[in-house]
Design an enzyme around this catalytic site. Sequence first.
Site, mmCIF file in Angstrom:
data_model
loop_
_atom_site.group_PDB
_atom_site.id
_atom_site.type_symbol
_atom_site.label_atom_id
_atom_site.label_comp_id
_atom_site.label_asym_id
_atom_site.label_seq_id
_atom_site.Cartn_x
_atom_site.Cartn_y
_atom_site.Cartn_z
ATOM 1 N N TYR A 163 0.822 -1.198 0.000
ATOM 2 C CA TYR A 163 0.000 0.000 0.000
ATOM 3 C C TYR A 163 0.867 1.263 0.000
ATOM 4 O O TYR A 163 1.530 1.580 0.985
ATOM 5 C CB TYR A 163 -0.944 0.012 1.195
ATOM 6 C CG TYR A 163 -1.876 -1.173 1.277
ATOM 7 C CD1 TYR A 163 -2.161 -1.954 0.152
ATOM 8 C CD2 TYR A 163 -2.469 -1.532 2.474
ATOM 9 C CE1 TYR A 163 -3.015 -3.037 0.231
ATOM 10 C CE2 TYR A 163 -3.332 -2.614 2.563
ATOM 11 C CZ TYR A 163 -3.593 -3.373 1.443
ATOM 12 O OH TYR A 163 -4.425 -4.452 1.531
ATOM 13 N N PRO A 182 -15.786 -4.935 2.082
ATOM 14 C CA PRO A 182 -17.086 -5.487 2.484
ATOM 15 C C PRO A 182 -18.283 -4.692 1.998
ATOM 16 O O PRO A 182 -19.417 -5.170 2.111
ATOM 17 C CB PRO A 182 -17.007 -5.468 4.020
ATOM 18 C CG PRO A 182 -16.093 -4.323 4.323
ATOM 19 C CD PRO A 182 -15.063 -4.337 3.233
ATOM 20 N N GLY A 224 -18.472 -3.562 -1.271
ATOM 21 C CA GLY A 224 -18.366 -3.558 -2.729
ATOM 22 C C GLY A 224 -17.515 -2.432 -3.264
ATOM 23 O O GLY A 224 -17.857 -1.803 -4.261
ATOM 24 N N ARG A 225 -16.383 -2.182 -2.590
ATOM 25 C CA ARG A 225 -15.448 -1.118 -2.998
ATOM 26 C C ARG A 225 -16.152 0.226 -3.124
ATOM 27 O O ARG A 225 -15.843 1.034 -3.989
ATOM 28 C CB ARG A 225 -14.742 -1.503 -4.301
ATOM 29 C CG ARG A 225 -13.926 -2.796 -4.185
ATOM 30 C CD ARG A 225 -13.170 -3.125 -5.431
ATOM 31 N NE ARG A 225 -12.435 -4.376 -5.308
ATOM 32 C CZ ARG A 225 -11.205 -4.503 -4.805
ATOM 33 N NH1 ARG A 225 -10.579 -3.437 -4.357
ATOM 34 N NH2 ARG A 225 -10.622 -5.683 -4.744
ATOM 35 N N LEU A 277 -21.576 -0.359 -3.033
ATOM 36 C CA LEU A 277 -22.711 -0.796 -2.219
ATOM 37 C C LEU A 277 -22.901 0.070 -0.985
ATOM 38 O O LEU A 277 -23.707 -0.245 -0.111
ATOM 39 C CB LEU A 277 -22.545 -2.264 -1.806
ATOM 40 C CG LEU A 277 -22.453 -3.266 -2.954
ATOM 41 C CD1 LEU A 277 -22.422 -4.691 -2.413
ATOM 42 C CD2 LEU A 277 -23.611 -3.090 -3.937
ATOM 43 N N GLY A 315 -23.157 3.485 -1.724
ATOM 44 C CA GLY A 315 -23.621 4.698 -2.365
ATOM 45 C C GLY A 315 -22.505 5.645 -2.753
ATOM 46 O O GLY A 315 -22.757 6.812 -3.071
#
Length: 337
Positions: A59, A205, A207-208, A211, A213
């Site tokens: 990272y 968790p 959906g990147r 999910l 918004g």
Amino acid sequence: MTTALPTRRLGALTVSAIGLGCMNLSHAYLQRPSADKAERLLRHALDVGVTFFDTAALYGFGANEELLGRTIMDRRADFTLASKCVLAEIDGKRGLDGSPQAITRVLEDSLRRLRTDHIDLYYLHRLDPKVPIEESVGALVRGVEDGKIGAIGLSEMSAATIRRAHAVHPITAVQTEYSPWSRNPEVAVLDACAELDIGFVAFSPVGRGLLAGGVGPQGVPEGDIRGAMPRFQPPHLAHNLDLATKLKGLADEAGCTMAQLCLAWLLSRRDFIVPIPGTTNMAHLDEDLAAARLDLPRPLLDRVDSLFDFGAVSGPRYPRDAQAQIDTELWEGEPLA
């Protein structure tokens, strides 16, 4: 004053039921926070009860480990620290090297950047197909014997690979993408973890972000890693945003946010699952952590299941080059880029 969150067990480790994935503070997603904002978020996470922080050598090519090292190591006794090797910087580029020599070198670099002499949970970030898993795990065993590693983990590996690794040394945790729209661990990995008493850490968790918004019809900023992922590209994106709209309807019924519904759904799947959402926003962090105390009705969680049944999501989760480094099982008929 530090508050307390519900806890869960990963092998012999006890951690907050929801941890913090630190990647997007330094890597992959845009827009990235300033150093000051990232530091304040990390300290706030500790104050509100997060006791599980996840980073990796990859990272920011070490920048994320350096961020944690300068920001929260004065409270080292308050949290479980996880990092990863194998995927790291090689000659200025992202590279894959699971050889014992590379693992030993990356571990030393991680300890230096993190300003610590001990990493509680150290993962093989990916399977290097050129190196037997037994050799890679063996290098981590030597790190355990030297007191530099507390426990060994695996990331994005199949049930068969997990069993081979576990035969060399007990595996404490397996980390894989898992959310309502990425359910590959349900093929075999979760059952293997239950059988071997291994904890499961769910990354991405929500959906990147889609999910939760956090992604609209315009997609993601240029240069964001998600832009190369088929699910965030046309024609797949429009279909997947429609699923997100339906998820929001369920969240509204439950009286929670989309992110909270995803996290509560994950926590309901198995009692050894610990999600590690990432965020650059303090309010979003507090929102995520509140999901650890939600008690949603089973029928509503079952409707999340049905909404994201196999085949519901459009597009592969990774582009072809990234998928080549994934050992986790595919669903029968799952599309590949």
